[in-house]
Design an enzyme around this catalytic site. Structure first.
Site, PDB file in Angstrom:
ATOM      1  N   CYS A   1     -13.758  -8.050  -6.485  1.00 24.25           N
ATOM      2  CA  CYS A   1     -14.706  -6.923  -6.685  1.00 24.25           C
ATOM      3  C   CYS A   1     -14.810  -6.396  -7.936  1.00 24.25           C
ATOM      4  O   CYS A   1     -13.987  -6.904  -9.151  1.00 24.25           O
ATOM      5  CB  CYS A   1     -14.679  -5.796  -5.480  1.00 24.25           C
ATOM      6  SG  CYS A   1     -13.086  -4.715  -5.427  1.00 24.25           S
TER       7      CYS A   1
ATOM      8  N   ASN B   1     -11.156  -3.434  -7.617  1.00 21.03           N
ATOM      9  CA  ASN B   1      -9.868  -3.790  -6.618  1.00 21.03           C
ATOM     10  C   ASN B   1      -9.254  -2.562  -6.041  1.00 21.03           C
ATOM     11  O   ASN B   1      -8.089  -2.473  -5.804  1.00 21.03           O
ATOM     12  CB  ASN B   1      -8.954  -4.494  -7.424  1.00 21.03           C
ATOM     13  CG  ASN B   1      -8.015  -5.306  -6.733  1.00 21.03           C
ATOM     14  OD1 ASN B   1      -6.850  -5.495  -7.040  1.00 21.03           O
ATOM     15  ND2 ASN B   1      -8.223  -5.867  -5.546  1.00 21.03           N
TER      16      ASN B   1
ATOM     17  N   CYS C   1     -11.569  -0.826  -3.486  1.00 23.26           N
ATOM     18  CA  CYS C   1     -12.377  -0.528  -2.261  1.00 23.26           C
ATOM     19  C   CYS C   1     -12.528  -1.697  -1.448  1.00 23.26           C
ATOM     20  O   CYS C   1     -11.751  -2.138  -0.485  1.00 23.26           O
ATOM     21  CB  CYS C   1     -13.624   0.097  -2.609  1.00 23.26           C
ATOM     22  SG  CYS C   1     -13.634   1.838  -3.135  1.00 23.26           S
ATOM     23  N   ARG C   2     -13.290  -2.653  -2.118  1.00 23.54           N
ATOM     24  CA  ARG C   2     -13.886  -3.771  -1.369  1.00 23.54           C
ATOM     25  C   ARG C   2     -12.936  -4.887  -1.332  1.00 23.54           C
ATOM     26  O   ARG C   2     -12.738  -5.449  -0.101  1.00 23.54           O
ATOM     27  CB  ARG C   2     -15.479  -4.428  -1.759  1.00 23.54           C
ATOM     28  CG  ARG C   2     -16.426  -3.213  -1.511  1.00 23.54           C
ATOM     29  CD  ARG C   2     -17.594  -3.827  -2.431  1.00 23.54           C
ATOM     30  NE  ARG C   2     -17.322  -3.360  -3.892  1.00 23.54           N
ATOM     31  CZ  ARG C   2     -17.974  -3.856  -4.754  1.00 23.54           C
ATOM     32  NH1 ARG C   2     -19.392  -4.326  -4.272  1.00 23.54           N
ATOM     33  NH2 ARG C   2     -17.857  -3.692  -6.177  1.00 23.54           N
ATOM     34  N   SER C   3     -12.375  -5.399  -2.274  1.00 21.19           N
ATOM     35  CA  SER C   3     -11.508  -6.574  -2.256  1.00 21.19           C
ATOM     36  C   SER C   3     -10.149  -6.265  -1.467  1.00 21.19           C
ATOM     37  O   SER C   3      -9.682  -7.185  -0.830  1.00 21.19           O
ATOM     38  CB  SER C   3     -11.595  -7.118  -3.496  1.00 21.19           C
ATOM     39  OG  SER C   3     -10.692  -6.374  -4.574  1.00 21.19           O
TER      40      SER C   3
ATOM     41  N   ASP D   1     -21.134  -1.899  -3.091  1.00 20.57           N
ATOM     42  CA  ASP D   1     -19.886  -0.802  -3.563  1.00 20.57           C
ATOM     43  C   ASP D   1     -20.319   0.591  -3.075  1.00 20.57           C
ATOM     44  O   ASP D   1     -21.358   1.173  -2.899  1.00 20.57           O
ATOM     45  CB  ASP D   1     -20.430  -0.780  -5.053  1.00 20.57           C
ATOM     46  CG  ASP D   1     -19.325   0.182  -5.754  1.00 20.57           C
ATOM     47  OD1 ASP D   1     -18.458   0.697  -5.193  1.00 20.57           O
ATOM     48  OD2 ASP D   1     -19.153  -0.068  -6.827  1.00 20.57           O
TER      49      ASP D   1
HETATM   50  P1  4NP Z   1     -14.551  -1.574  -5.506  1.00 16.64           P
HETATM   51  O1  4NP Z   1     -15.244  -0.344  -5.682  1.00 16.64           O
HETATM   52  O2  4NP Z   1     -15.336  -2.495  -6.777  1.00 16.64           O
HETATM   53  O3  4NP Z   1     -15.145  -2.113  -4.283  1.00 16.64           O
HETATM   54  O4  4NP Z   1     -12.986  -1.541  -5.829  1.00 16.64           O
HETATM   55  C1  4NP Z   1     -15.245   0.733  -7.073  1.00 16.64           C
HETATM   56  C2  4NP Z   1     -14.391   1.309  -7.186  1.00 16.64           C
HETATM   57  C3  4NP Z   1     -14.330   2.040  -8.617  1.00 16.64           C
HETATM   58  C4  4NP Z   1     -15.328   2.027  -9.250  1.00 16.64           C
HETATM   59  C5  4NP Z   1     -16.463   1.341  -9.015  1.00 16.64           C
HETATM   60  C6  4NP Z   1     -16.286   0.436  -7.738  1.00 16.64           C
HETATM   61  N1  4NP Z   1     -15.579   2.818 -10.491  1.00 16.64           N
HETATM   62  O5  4NP Z   1     -16.437   3.277 -11.112  1.00 16.64           O
HETATM   63  O6  4NP Z   1     -14.391   3.584 -10.921  1.00 16.64           O
END
Ligand code: 4NP
Length: 159
Positions: free
Chosen positions: A11, A14, A16-18, A127
């Protein structure tokens, strides 16, 4: 493919989703008794959260479904991952574009959208980072559904 498979979930951050996908899929693989054959990891296309644990909201949502992702640590995607993983599974179209840019230069395993293994007809795991708690539940629902399809795909290729 041999009787082994390796899966990398990708993702943006790294956190939240992955990592959620890593934890959920590890449980599905363990429940199928395939933990010795299927290697699982996750990473992010960005370098924003390297070394950090999953977002507390992701940890709590996973924990409510009996999955502990508290020990995971974020790392950044590397072009080497395309040479070492059999499946490079991304969460959204932006992740796909980013990893495909590297894949076109590097070769190796072509990245695919995770939800292509599911049957919801949806393309992206959205996201959840800037939204409310319901976003994290939705992420888990999508990941559980597609994870079952991914496991079936691996089992078929191993058979
Ligand atoms: P992820 O979510 O891609 O599912 O881990 C996010 C985590 C942090 C951010 C964006 C998406 N950020 O903007 O810091």
């Amino acid at each position: 493919m041999s009787k082994r498979a390796s899966v990398l979930f990708v993702c943006l951050g790294n956190i939240c989703r992955s990592p959620t996908a890593e934890g959920v899929f590890r449980k599905l693989v363990e429940d199928a008794g395939l933990q010795e054959q299927v290697y699982i990891d996750s990473c992010g296309t960005s370098n924003w959260h390297i070394g950090k644990g999953p977002d507390p909201r992701s940890q709590e949502a996973a924990s409510n479904r009996g999955i502990d992702i508290g020990g995971l640590k974020a790392r950044q995607f590397s072009e080497k991952d395309l040479d070492t993983f059999d499946y490079v599974v991304v969460m959204d179209r932006q992740n796909l574009a980013d990893v495909k840019d590297i894949w076109r230069q590097n070769g190796g395993t072509e990245p695919t959208l995770f939800l292509e293994y599911g049957s919801t007809g949806l393309a992206e795991v959205p996201d959840p980072y800037f939204g409310g708690d319901e976003g994290f539940e939705h992420v888990l629902d999508l990941i559980e559904e597609a994870g079952q399809g991914l496991l079936r795909n691996i089992q078929e290729r191993m058979a």
